[in-house]
Scaffold this motif. Structure first.
Motif, PDB file in Angstrom:
ATOM      1  N   ASP A   1       0.361   9.391   3.052  1.00 37.32           N
ATOM      2  CA  ASP A   1      -0.042   8.621   1.969  1.00 37.32           C
ATOM      3  C   ASP A   1       0.413   8.831   0.670  1.00 37.32           C
ATOM      4  O   ASP A   1       1.221   9.831   0.390  1.00 37.32           O
ATOM      5  CB  ASP A   1      -1.696   8.877   1.755  1.00 37.32           C
ATOM      6  CG  ASP A   1      -1.944  10.418   1.814  1.00 37.32           C
ATOM      7  OD1 ASP A   1      -1.056  11.227   1.601  1.00 37.32           O
ATOM      8  OD2 ASP A   1      -3.231  10.747   1.723  1.00 37.32           O
TER       9      ASP A   1
ATOM     10  N   THR B   1      -0.099   8.787  -3.878  1.00 42.32           N
ATOM     11  CA  THR B   1      -0.864   8.624  -5.043  1.00 42.32           C
ATOM     12  C   THR B   1      -0.005   8.318  -6.327  1.00 42.32           C
ATOM     13  O   THR B   1       0.746   9.210  -6.449  1.00 42.32           O
ATOM     14  CB  THR B   1      -2.012   9.546  -5.373  1.00 42.32           C
ATOM     15  OG1 THR B   1      -2.949   9.694  -4.294  1.00 42.32           O
ATOM     16  CG2 THR B   1      -2.788   9.332  -6.550  1.00 42.32           C
TER      17      THR B   1
ATOM     18  N   ASN C   1      -2.968  -1.433  -0.853  1.00 39.81           N
ATOM     19  CA  ASN C   1      -3.514  -0.055  -1.638  1.00 39.81           C
ATOM     20  C   ASN C   1      -4.830  -0.321  -2.243  1.00 39.81           C
ATOM     21  O   ASN C   1      -5.520  -1.414  -2.399  1.00 39.81           O
ATOM     22  CB  ASN C   1      -2.304   0.040  -2.396  1.00 39.81           C
ATOM     23  CG  ASN C   1      -1.236   0.179  -1.891  1.00 39.81           C
ATOM     24  OD1 ASN C   1      -1.174   0.735  -0.471  1.00 39.81           O
ATOM     25  ND2 ASN C   1       0.164  -0.093  -2.399  1.00 39.81           N
TER      26      ASN C   1
ATOM     27  N   THR D   1      -4.775   4.436 -11.428  1.00 42.82           N
ATOM     28  CA  THR D   1      -4.311   5.168 -10.219  1.00 42.82           C
ATOM     29  C   THR D   1      -3.952   4.433  -9.238  1.00 42.82           C
ATOM     30  O   THR D   1      -4.834   3.127  -8.766  1.00 42.82           O
ATOM     31  CB  THR D   1      -5.296   6.218  -9.563  1.00 42.82           C
ATOM     32  OG1 THR D   1      -5.605   7.161 -10.939  1.00 42.82           O
ATOM     33  CG2 THR D   1      -4.889   7.030  -8.475  1.00 42.82           C
TER      34      THR D   1
ATOM     35  N   ARG E   1      -3.558   4.189  -4.645  1.00 44.80           N
ATOM     36  CA  ARG E   1      -3.486   5.005  -3.684  1.00 44.80           C
ATOM     37  C   ARG E   1      -3.156   4.299  -2.420  1.00 44.80           C
ATOM     38  O   ARG E   1      -3.592   2.983  -2.452  1.00 44.80           O
ATOM     39  CB  ARG E   1      -4.674   5.984  -3.276  1.00 44.80           C
ATOM     40  CG  ARG E   1      -5.180   7.132  -4.298  1.00 44.80           C
ATOM     41  CD  ARG E   1      -6.355   7.405  -4.032  1.00 44.80           C
ATOM     42  NE  ARG E   1      -6.581   8.493  -4.988  1.00 44.80           N
ATOM     43  CZ  ARG E   1      -7.384   8.294  -6.030  1.00 44.80           C
ATOM     44  NH1 ARG E   1      -7.793   7.045  -6.457  1.00 44.80           N
ATOM     45  NH2 ARG E   1      -7.747   8.990  -6.929  1.00 44.80           N
TER      46      ARG E   1
END
Length: 182
Positions: A25, A27, A117, A135, A137
């Motif tokens: 993953d 971020t 996402n 943000t 992710r």
């Protein structure tokens, strides 16, 4: 001929191990302090048509086609875009909206690569200011991990987040206080 094939197989094996060793993953996150209270900043993110004033990708393709659907703001508000090879095509939908605190999105990329996402903006009061955090992710499959070895995705997306937050700051700080009552 066989030594060349073995060497290529060994290189491919090493590359596969390196790619598979990457995190599943990612971020990307950036912050900005805006000299305005959350109730003045929040509508610039929660009302999707307001993005036209500060969205950093808009300047990468001024001919991008935007299509809005659902409510004008809050949960269910969405837009689709289709643009040049710098911005591709996709769909963005608000999945959670907490007034003056949080806006969360399901961000679906269709071109040049497919990916889904989660993006979010948080608004944290800091005296007369607001700390806005943007943000994104997501999960990375094998091609995404390979792409990550070739391109610094944190820098690439993060630079755009910084540009967008700087524009958002400018727009929000120019918003009259009377707009907070809307």
């Amino acid at each position: 001929m066989i030594p060349i094939i073995l060497a290529l197989a060994f290189i491919a094996l090493i590359l596969a191990v390196v790619v598979l060793g990457q995190s599943d993953d990612f971020t990307v996150s950036r912050k900005a302090t805006i000299a305005a209270p959350p109730e003045l900043v929040f509508p610039h993110v929660n009302e999707l048509r307001n993005w036209e004033a500060w969205n950093p990708w808009g300047s990468l393709d001024p001919n991008c086609k935007m299509t809005y659907s659902g409510p004008a703001s809050g949960v269910g508000a969405s837009y689709s875009w289709s643009g040049n090879n710098k911005i591709g095509a996709g769909h963005n939908t608000i999945t959670e909206s907490t007034p003056n605190s949080l806006v969360r999105f399901r961000l679906e990329f269709l071109k040049p690569m497919t990916a889904t996402n989660t993006a979010e903006f948080t608004f944290l009061p800091d005296g007369p200011n607001t700390i806005v955090t943007w943000t994104m992710r997501g999960e990375r499959n094998f091609p995404g991990k390979l792409f990550g070895l070739l391109m610094n995705c944190d820098k690439m997306c993060g630079d755009q987040f910084e540009k967008g937050l700087a524009k958002l700051k400018s727009v929000a700080e120019a918003t009259p206080a009377s707009m907070a009552a809307r």
